[in-house]
Design a protein around this motif. Structure first.
Motif, PDB file in Angstrom:
ATOM      1  N   LYS A   5       0.848  -1.195   0.000  1.00  0.00           N
ATOM      2  CA  LYS A   5       0.000   0.000   0.000  1.00  0.00           C
ATOM      3  C   LYS A   5       0.886   1.247   0.000  1.00  0.00           C
ATOM      4  O   LYS A   5       1.715   1.417   0.893  1.00  0.00           O
ATOM      5  N   VAL A  32      -3.058   3.854  -2.138  1.00  0.00           N
ATOM      6  CA  VAL A  32      -4.233   3.963  -1.271  1.00  0.00           C
ATOM      7  C   VAL A  32      -4.658   5.408  -1.046  1.00  0.00           C
ATOM      8  O   VAL A  32      -5.798   5.665  -0.687  1.00  0.00           O
ATOM      9  N   CYS A  33      -3.725   6.350  -1.247  1.00  0.00           N
ATOM     10  CA  CYS A  33      -4.086   7.763  -1.113  1.00  0.00           C
ATOM     11  C   CYS A  33      -2.966   8.642  -1.650  1.00  0.00           C
ATOM     12  O   CYS A  33      -1.850   8.189  -1.878  1.00  0.00           O
ATOM     13  N   TYR A  48      -5.280   5.632   6.290  1.00  0.00           N
ATOM     14  CA  TYR A  48      -5.030   4.682   5.203  1.00  0.00           C
ATOM     15  C   TYR A  48      -3.942   3.643   5.495  1.00  0.00           C
ATOM     16  O   TYR A  48      -3.841   2.664   4.771  1.00  0.00           O
TER      17      TYR A  48
END
Length: 118
Positions: A5, A32-33, A48
Motif C-alpha cells: 500500500k 491507497v491515497c 489509510y
C-alpha cells in the motif's frame, strides 16, 4: 497476493498522476491515497495505513523533512522514500536524518523505483 500500500505525497498534481499511472500497471502495488503537502500526509497516514510513502521534500505548509519526522514518531514501521529533484549529499543526508528509509531523485528509471519500494 498481499499488495504493497502506497501513499504518494507531492505538491505537483502531474507528478502524483504520473506515479499513479505507473503503479496502476504493477500487480503488487496499490496507491491507497495521495497528499499535496506534508500536513495532509501526516493526517492521512492514520486513516489509510500505507506500507510505503513516496515523500517529496519541498512542499508548502509542512515540508517532507518535517512530515517524515512526524510520521515516523507515531508510525516507525512505515517506509518512507524521499523523492527530490535535488540530489545533493546535504539534501540526502537531511532526508535520512529526518527518518527517510531511502532517497531517490525524481525521474529515476521505473525499475529502480519499483525495486526500492519492494
Amino acid at each position: 497476493m498481499t499488495k504493497i500500500k502506497i501513499m504518494i505525497v507531492d505538491d505537483l498534481e502531474h507528478v502524483r498522476e504520473g506515479l499513479q499511472t505507473i503503479f496502476s500497471l504493477i500487480e503488487d502495488i496499490e496507491v491507497v491515497c495521495e497528499a499535496c503537502n506534508g500536513s495532509e500526509a501526516v493526517s492521512l497516514v492514520e486513516k489509510y495505513h500505507p506500507n510505503i510513502i513516496l515523500m517529496d521534500l519541498e512542499m508548502p505548509k509542512i515540508d517532507g523533512f518535517e512530515a517524515t519526522q512526524l510520521i515516523k514518531k507515531s508510525n516507525p514501521l512505515v517506509g518512507i522514500v524521499a523523492m527530490s529533484i535535488h540530489h545533493t549529499p546535504d539534501i540526502q543526508e537531511r532526508a535520512i536524518s529526518a527518518g527517510c528509509d531511502a532517497f531517490l531523485r525524481k525521474g529515476v528509471p521505473t525499475d529502480l523505483l519499483i525495486d526500492t519500494i519492494r
